[in-house]
Motif scaffolding. Structure first.
Motif, PDB file in Angstrom:
ATOM      1  N   GLY A 233       0.819  -1.211   0.000  1.00 62.70           N
ATOM      2  CA  GLY A 233       0.000   0.000   0.000  1.00 62.70           C
ATOM      3  C   GLY A 233       0.851   1.258   0.000  1.00 62.70           C
ATOM      4  N   GLN A 234       2.172   1.087  -0.056  1.00 67.45           N
ATOM      5  CA  GLN A 234       3.090   2.227  -0.039  1.00 67.45           C
ATOM      6  C   GLN A 234       3.093   2.941  -1.384  1.00 67.45           C
ATOM      7  N   SER A 235       3.364   4.206  -1.312  1.00 64.84           N
ATOM      8  CA  SER A 235       3.488   5.004  -2.527  1.00 64.84           C
ATOM      9  C   SER A 235       4.655   4.488  -3.356  1.00 64.84           C
ATOM     10  N   PHE A 236       4.465   4.533  -4.654  1.00 69.12           N
ATOM     11  CA  PHE A 236       5.489   4.128  -5.598  1.00 69.12           C
ATOM     12  C   PHE A 236       6.537   5.229  -5.661  1.00 69.12           C
ATOM     13  N   VAL A 237       7.815   4.872  -5.488  1.00 68.44           N
ATOM     14  CA  VAL A 237       8.815   5.926  -5.301  1.00 68.44           C
ATOM     15  C   VAL A 237       9.570   6.339  -6.565  1.00 68.44           C
ATOM     16  N   PHE A 238       9.362   5.637  -7.671  1.00 73.41           N
ATOM     17  CA  PHE A 238      10.112   6.008  -8.866  1.00 73.41           C
ATOM     18  C   PHE A 238       9.314   6.998  -9.710  1.00 73.41           C
TER      19      PHE A 238
END
Ligand SMILES: [Zn+2]
Length: 250
Positions: A39-44
């Motif tokens: 559920g974490q934000s996508f960091v790329f």
């Protein structure tokens, strides 16, 4: 059979449906992209290539393509019926990298054969489709990077489908390495007849995750069904089935 599952968007709370095997999902309602498992934000960096065509325009592009070139039946544009036009945003990883291959081989076309060293160094923006089973000719597709913007869900047509990613970044990098090694092996084989040693080093930059618009078109010609893939950014046909032209006396 695939079972569609559902999670809540971590940003806006809307339902996000996904299929087994998908690992990165983009919310239809707010464009938020997250890793499904955590559920974490996508960091790329997530980019979008904008689609420039409406369905009626795709009709024209397809007819023009049918009228051009030598190998197509002459009545193809006139008599074909376009039966399907679906716009899909396919997920890709684009990896900027420099690949350096050192090789040693034998040049056998001389008597006596000679040993030869060589080096291939190339820069790429290597494209990896982020889907496992999709039949898409990635090597025949050049991403039109001029049309690249930060991902914006408002630019995605309501009738279009956005596919989620089934491949994470490290796996995409591994795929890119294998494909480039294969390409460099092919290039080295143009230079020596037998490769004895070959080693490729990679220097990879930051990967970009992007969605690119592809029109999946189906048409019928003389009761047979054929398929075309069309680039929604440039309007050009990436790959198209052509009915066999009939030659000889009728
Ligand atoms: Zn959302």
């Amino acid at each position: 059979m695939s079972i569609v599952q559902e999670i809540r968007c971590s940003n806006c709370g809307a339902p996000i449906t996904f299929n087994p095997g998908e690992i990165i999902a983009t919310c239809r309602y707010c464009g938020f992209t997250q890793v499904i498992e955590t559920g974490q934000s996508f960091v790329f960096e997530h980019s979008l290539i904008v689609n420039e065509y409406k369905p009626e325009q795709v009709d024209d592009l397809v007819r023009n393509w049918m009228r051009s070139g030598f190998m197509k039946p002459s009545d193809m544009a006139r008599t074909s019926k376009i039966s399907e036009e679906n716009l899909m945003y396919l997920p890709f990883w684009m990896i900027p990298l420099t690949a350096t291959t050192m090789y040693k081989g034998v040049f056998e076309r001389l008597t006596p054969p000679v040993m030869k060293d060589g080096k291939i160094e190339k820069k790429y923006n290597w494209l990896v489709l982020a889907r496992k089973a999709a039949d898409f000719p990635t090597r025949e597709y050049e991403v039109p990077l001029e049309g690249k913007i930060p991902y914006d869900f408002k630019k995605v047509e309501s009738f279009a489908k956005v596919l989620n990613s089934e491949i994470e970044k490290d796996e995409a990098l591994e795929i890119a390495r294998q494909q480039i090694e294969g390409l460099h092996r092919f290039l080295a084989q143009q230079d020596v007849d037998k490769i004895i040693e070959m080693k490729t080093d990679f220097d990879a930059g930051d990967a970009i995750y992007l969605h690119a618009p592809i029109w999946f078109v189906a048409y019928e010609y003389k009761r047979e069904r054929y398929h075309i893939l069309l680039d929604g950014a440039t309007g050009s046909v990436i790959k198209g089935d052509i009915p066999p032209a009939k030659f000889g006396l009728v």
